[in-house]
Design a protein around this motif. Structure first.
Motif, PDB file in Angstrom:
ATOM      1  N   VAL A  75       0.838  -1.199   0.000  1.00 42.72           N
ATOM      2  CA  VAL A  75       0.000   0.000   0.000  1.00 42.72           C
ATOM      3  C   VAL A  75       0.872   1.248   0.000  1.00 42.72           C
ATOM      4  CG1 VAL A  75      -1.690   1.296   1.360  1.00 42.72           C
ATOM      5  CG2 VAL A  75      -1.808  -1.195   1.282  1.00 42.72           C
ATOM      6  N   ASP A  76       0.453   2.267  -0.764  1.00 46.94           N
ATOM      7  CA  ASP A  76       1.081   3.583  -0.651  1.00 46.94           C
ATOM      8  C   ASP A  76       0.056   4.709  -0.578  1.00 46.94           C
ATOM      9  OD1 ASP A  76       0.282   3.783  -3.289  1.00 46.94           O
ATOM     10  OD2 ASP A  76       2.299   3.821  -4.114  1.00 46.94           O
ATOM     11  N   GLY A  77      -1.232   4.370  -0.584  1.00 44.87           N
ATOM     12  CA  GLY A  77      -2.278   5.378  -0.446  1.00 44.87           C
ATOM     13  C   GLY A  77      -3.567   4.770   0.071  1.00 44.87           C
ATOM     14  N   ILE A  78      -4.293   5.555   0.864  1.00 39.09           N
ATOM     15  CA  ILE A  78      -5.550   5.102   1.455  1.00 39.09           C
ATOM     16  C   ILE A  78      -6.557   6.241   1.349  1.00 39.09           C
ATOM     17  CG2 ILE A  78      -6.669   4.228   3.550  1.00 39.09           C
ATOM     18  CD1 ILE A  78      -3.574   3.991   4.527  1.00 39.09           C
ATOM     19  N   LYS A  79      -7.724   5.960   0.796  1.00 44.29           N
ATOM     20  CA  LYS A  79      -8.795   6.948   0.754  1.00 44.29           C
ATOM     21  C   LYS A  79      -9.968   6.400   1.548  1.00 44.29           C
ATOM     22  CE  LYS A  79     -11.698   9.729  -2.236  1.00 44.29           C
ATOM     23  NZ  LYS A  79     -12.091  10.009  -3.626  1.00 44.29           N
ATOM     24  N   LEU A  80     -10.363   7.139   2.583  1.00 43.50           N
ATOM     25  CA  LEU A  80     -11.490   6.758   3.422  1.00 43.50           C
ATOM     26  C   LEU A  80     -12.576   7.802   3.254  1.00 43.50           C
ATOM     27  CD1 LEU A  80      -9.549   5.836   6.687  1.00 43.50           C
ATOM     28  CD2 LEU A  80     -10.333   4.284   4.897  1.00 43.50           C
ATOM     29  N   GLU A  81     -13.771   7.364   2.919  1.00 43.90           N
ATOM     30  CA  GLU A  81     -14.898   8.276   2.729  1.00 43.90           C
ATOM     31  C   GLU A  81     -15.961   8.002   3.781  1.00 43.90           C
ATOM     32  OE1 GLU A  81     -16.219   8.592  -1.406  1.00 43.90           O
ATOM     33  OE2 GLU A  81     -14.432   7.444  -1.929  1.00 43.90           O
ATOM     34  N   LEU A  82     -16.567   9.079   4.281  1.00 45.25           N
ATOM     35  CA  LEU A  82     -17.649   8.949   5.246  1.00 45.25           C
ATOM     36  C   LEU A  82     -18.981   8.940   4.506  1.00 45.25           C
ATOM     37  CD1 LEU A  82     -16.456  11.391   8.046  1.00 45.25           C
ATOM     38  CD2 LEU A  82     -16.030   8.959   7.820  1.00 45.25           C
ATOM     39  N   LYS A  84     -22.943   9.867   3.466  1.00 42.55           N
ATOM     40  CA  LYS A  84     -23.537  11.153   3.096  1.00 42.55           C
ATOM     41  C   LYS A  84     -24.004  11.958   4.292  1.00 42.55           C
ATOM     42  CE  LYS A  84     -24.946   9.857  -1.520  1.00 42.55           C
ATOM     43  NZ  LYS A  84     -26.032   9.650  -2.456  1.00 42.55           N
ATOM     44  N   GLN A  85     -24.484  11.293   5.342  1.00 42.94           N
ATOM     45  CA  GLN A  85     -24.967  12.039   6.506  1.00 42.94           C
ATOM     46  C   GLN A  85     -23.854  12.823   7.198  1.00 42.94           C
ATOM     47  OE1 GLN A  85     -25.341   8.489   6.607  1.00 42.94           O
ATOM     48  NE2 GLN A  85     -24.956   7.794   8.681  1.00 42.94           N
ATOM     49  N   TYR A  86     -22.594  12.519   6.875  1.00 43.78           N
ATOM     50  CA  TYR A  86     -21.457  13.254   7.433  1.00 43.78           C
ATOM     51  C   TYR A  86     -20.832  14.168   6.389  1.00 43.78           C
ATOM     52  CZ  TYR A  86     -22.079   9.767  11.040  1.00 43.78           C
ATOM     53  OH  TYR A  86     -22.627   8.967  12.008  1.00 43.78           O
ATOM     54  N   LYS A  87     -21.668  14.678   5.507  1.00 41.60           N
ATOM     55  CA  LYS A  87     -21.268  15.676   4.501  1.00 41.60           C
ATOM     56  C   LYS A  87     -20.194  15.173   3.546  1.00 41.60           C
ATOM     57  CE  LYS A  87     -22.371  19.338   7.731  1.00 41.60           C
ATOM     58  NZ  LYS A  87     -21.888  20.453   8.503  1.00 41.60           N
ATOM     59  N   ASN A  88     -20.167  13.863   3.286  1.00 41.98           N
ATOM     60  CA  ASN A  88     -19.239  13.269   2.318  1.00 41.98           C
ATOM     61  C   ASN A  88     -17.775  13.638   2.563  1.00 41.98           C
ATOM     62  OD1 ASN A  88     -21.253  11.882   0.947  1.00 41.98           O
ATOM     63  ND2 ASN A  88     -21.663  13.606  -0.401  1.00 41.98           N
ATOM     64  N   GLN A  89     -17.396  13.790   3.809  1.00 44.19           N
ATOM     65  CA  GLN A  89     -16.001  14.080   4.128  1.00 44.19           C
ATOM     66  C   GLN A  89     -15.145  12.870   3.766  1.00 44.19           C
ATOM     67  OE1 GLN A  89     -15.158  15.797   7.992  1.00 44.19           O
ATOM     68  NE2 GLN A  89     -17.344  16.169   8.273  1.00 44.19           N
ATOM     69  N   SER A  90     -13.886  13.119   3.471  1.00 40.84           N
ATOM     70  CA  SER A  90     -12.993  12.012   3.161  1.00 40.84           C
ATOM     71  C   SER A  90     -11.573  12.334   3.609  1.00 40.84           C
ATOM     72  CB  SER A  90     -13.017  11.697   1.664  1.00 40.84           C
ATOM     73  OG  SER A  90     -12.517  12.780   0.930  1.00 40.84           O
ATOM     74  N   LEU A  91     -10.783  11.290   3.729  1.00 43.43           N
ATOM     75  CA  LEU A  91      -9.360  11.398   4.055  1.00 43.43           C
ATOM     76  C   LEU A  91      -8.574  10.741   2.933  1.00 43.43           C
ATOM     77  CD1 LEU A  91      -9.184  10.091   7.735  1.00 43.43           C
ATOM     78  CD2 LEU A  91      -9.162  12.453   6.987  1.00 43.43           C
ATOM     79  N   PHE A  92      -7.443  11.312   2.592  1.00 44.33           N
ATOM     80  CA  PHE A  92      -6.527  10.646   1.684  1.00 44.33           C
ATOM     81  C   PHE A  92      -5.151  10.705   2.314  1.00 44.33           C
ATOM     82  CE2 PHE A  92      -3.615  10.346  -1.963  1.00 44.33           C
ATOM     83  CZ  PHE A  92      -4.041   9.122  -2.452  1.00 44.33           C
ATOM     84  N   ILE A  93      -4.629   9.546   2.661  1.00 38.73           N
ATOM     85  CA  ILE A  93      -3.327   9.415   3.303  1.00 38.73           C
ATOM     86  C   ILE A  93      -2.419   8.692   2.319  1.00 38.73           C
ATOM     87  CG2 ILE A  93      -2.090   8.535   5.324  1.00 38.73           C
ATOM     88  CD1 ILE A  93      -4.348  10.485   6.065  1.00 38.73           C
TER      89      ILE A  93
END
Length: 104
Positions: A75-82, A84-93
């Motif tokens: 792995v060299d990247g991770i995208k986590l999405e919340l 819709k009820q959490y305003k579609n926030q996401s993380l990209f590490i």
């Protein structure tokens, strides 16, 4: 929710930058170095980091290596999405790969 998301993001960034190798398999992300390791387990309502629990509901999770989505392996990247009820926030590490990443 924002506090949990921030805690998870901070923990992931620290671990990505502290451990040389990352592997993913079956909802588990493993960080390894020569002297230590940490495991993340992704469940529908929480994320478990060793014995630390992040009470956060995840939507989509995408794992990357060399720019391509993978199901398991290095792995060299991770995208986590919340959801819709959490305003579609996401993380990209992500981490930068060095030559040791390609030597077995």
């Amino acid at each position: 929710m924002n506090t949990e998301l921030n805690r998870l993001e901070q923990a992931l960034w620290i671990d990505v930058n502290s451990y040389g190798k990352l592997y993913y398999s079956e909802n588990e992300l493993k960080f390894k170095s020569k002297i230590d390791s940490i495991n993340y387990q992704f469940q529908s309502n929480y994320v478990l980091r060793n014995k630390d629990t992040f009470n956060i509901k995840l939507g989509n999770k995408t794992i990357y290596f060399k720019g391509s989505s993978i199901k398991k392996g290095k792995v060299d990247g991770i995208k986590l999405e919340l959801p819709k009820q959490y305003k579609n926030q996401s993380l990209f590490i992500f981490k930068y790969n060095d030559a040791t990443e390609f030597i077995e």
